[in-house]
Each structure stands twice: as structure tokens, then as C-alpha cells.
Design an enzyme around this catalytic site. Sequence first.
Site: not given
Ligand SMILES: NC(=O)c1ccc[n+]([C@@H]2O[C@H](COP(=O)([O-])OP(=O)(O)OC[C@H]3O[C@@H](n4cnc5c(N)ncnc54)[C@H](OP(=O)(O)O)[C@@H]3O)[C@@H](O)[C@H]2O)c1
Length: 295
Positions: A173, A241
Site C-alpha cells: 500500500k 498520514k
Molecule cells: N478514503 C479513501 O479514498 C481511502 C482509500 C484507501 C484507503 N483508505 C484508508 O482506509 C481507512 C478509512 O478511510 P475512510 O476514508 O473510510 O475514513 P473515514 O471516512 O474517516 O472513516 C473512518 C472510520 O473509522 C472510524 N474510527 C476512526 N478512529 C476510530 C477509533 N479510534 N475507534 C473506533 N472507530 C474509529 C470512524 O468512526 P467515526 O464515524 O466515529 O468517526 C469511521 O467509521 C484509512 O486508513 C484510510 O487511510 C482511504
Amino acid sequence: MSEDVAFLGLGVMGGPMAGHLAAAGHRVTVYNRTATKAQAWLSRCGGAAAATPAEAARSARFVFSCVGGDDDLRAVTVGQDGAFPAMQPGAVFVDHTTTSAEVAREVAEQARSNGLGFLDAPIAGGEPGALQGALSIMVGGDAGAFEQAAPLLKVYGRSVLHMGPVGTGQLTKMVNQICATGIIASLAEGLSFAERAGLDGDKVIELISNGSAASWQVGNRAKPMLQRDFSAGGAVGLLHKDLGICLEEAARTGTSLPVVELVRSYYETFVDRGEGKLDAACLIDLFNGKSGGAG
Ligand SMILES: NC(=O)c1ccc[n+]([C@@H]2O[C@H](COP(=O)([O-])OP(=O)(O)OC[C@H]3O[C@@H](n4cnc5c(N)ncnc54)[C@H](OP(=O)(O)O)[C@@H]3O)[C@@H](O)[C@H]2O)c1
């Protein structure tokens, strides 16, 4: 075969991935830290919601997570009310979060001592890939656990590969992020240049989409850049990050990543301004004089 699964983290990526598992007939119990998001997911996808990761994971054969970063993975696995102590022996935990390879190894060791399997399985393809069930999934960990989980990963993965021992998913990744984030910055520069030159943006996009500059980023981020629509789900704060993780890993192996250092400094501008939730298309604003930073 229909499985009992749990999904922890229903954000931009996790919500649609969990939805694909439910649509494929698996019995999905979800947990989301902000409970209203879990309720919204239930009303769209059915299934059940739990108040803690432990409760969600208790009877699941596979537990998936897609949270923020290293500390968030620790929180949902071994933190208070974390999944690991509640899981059945032999169950497999599959983490889709983008984390360091180090934390993947650390958490895998905790899983092993609880009699569980652990796979680091970060994803690429952005929000469109999650919505379409067409993600790339790069998996590290025990080959037997991979074979068990692979049919479920293929529900939302178009390319699902076992890379080797735990941590190798995250290392792969990192390669993706090193390549993708440099392209986003180049695209922002190119389109800013096109605007200043008075070119027709739509025609520029059509032509570069069909030439040697074609890429996922041109296909998905060029139009939003020109329209100044930064509402898509690829948060600049998450990419900031990710590049920090890449730089730390590169320091360990003595690899030079000068483009990553530069691009991370661009992302930092937005994070420092409290705009980390904007989609990375926002980089175009750095080159039109708005920030005064790089333009
Ligand atoms: N967005 C993209 O295009 C993308 C692509 C590939 C990979 N990623 C990776 O995939 C992961 C998620 O990304 P995302 O875009 O889906 O992020 P996001 O929309 O911000 O969602 C993050 C999720 O994690 C939960 N969370 C965060 N910290 C937590 C904790 N300490 N305890 C429990 N739940 C927690 C959040 O809960 P709440 O709802 O309460 O905040 C939310 O459900 C990240 O590592 C990101 O780098 C993202």
C-alpha cells in the site's frame, strides 16, 4: 457460503464494503464509533449493529476493520472493549486500515497469542472503488488465513493478492501511495497551468485522458479539480498520514523519497488550516495563489 461477519468502521470506505458483504448474503454485524452512522447503514443494508467492537466480533468467523490509523487499529482490537478478547479461537481478523507495517506485525502477534488469525489487507481504489466493489486489496499474513478470507475479500475486491508475511500488505500500500500522491500533485500543477493558459479545461481532460498522461487520478480527480469540488472521500488528512508512514518506513530502509517529502508538505498546508477532510483534489488551490504556499 453465508458467513457470520463483523465490520468495524463504516466510513467512506468501510460503509460500502460492509454493504457489499450484506448484499452478498453474509450476516453482517457492524460497529461504528459514532452510532448514528451505524443506524444509517442498517437502514440501507439491514444486518445488526453492536455498541462495541467486542460485541460485534463475538460470534463472527471473520472480523473486518477499516478505521483511521495505527492507534485506531489498536483501539478496536486490543483497546477497551476491543475485538480480540471476544473473538472465537480460529476466527480471522482482517484489517483494511492504512497503517504502518510495524503496527500490523504488533497486532498480528497479539492476535496469535489470542489464537486468532490476522491479515493486514489495505485497499486502493478510493471511494469509487469501494462503491463499485472494485478495490485492489493487498494482503499480508498467514497463507491459510488468506485462503479462508479470500472469497469474502473478492466480494468487494477486483484484484486480491497475497503478498507474503504480515506487514507486506501495508508495504505494498505504501508503494501505491508513493505513486498515487505524486500523480495527484502533477495533475493539480498541470490543470492549474491549463487554467492560467486560458485553455478549455474539458477538452484538456478529454485529450490527456486518452494520451500518455491517462490515469485513475485523471479519470476521477481532474473534473472535480477544475470545478473546485473537494467533497469526494479521499481526505487529504488521511493521505498526509499515509505519506508520514511511507517516510518512516523509507528512513528504516535508507530509501530516498524526495517527491513524497514535497507532496506531504503540500498536504500539511491543508491539515494545518484544519481542512484535512477535503478531498485531495484541493491541491489545485495550492497552485493558483490561494494558499500563497506553492503557487
Ligand atoms: N478514503 C479513501 O479514498 C481511502 C482509500 C484507501 C484507503 N483508505 C484508508 O482506509 C481507512 C478509512 O478511510 P475512510 O476514508 O473510510 O475514513 P473515514 O471516512 O474517516 O472513516 C473512518 C472510520 O473509522 C472510524 N474510527 C476512526 N478512529 C476510530 C477509533 N479510534 N475507534 C473506533 N472507530 C474509529 C470512524 O468512526 P467515526 O464515524 O466515529 O468517526 C469511521 O467509521 C484509512 O486508513 C484510510 O487511510 C482511504
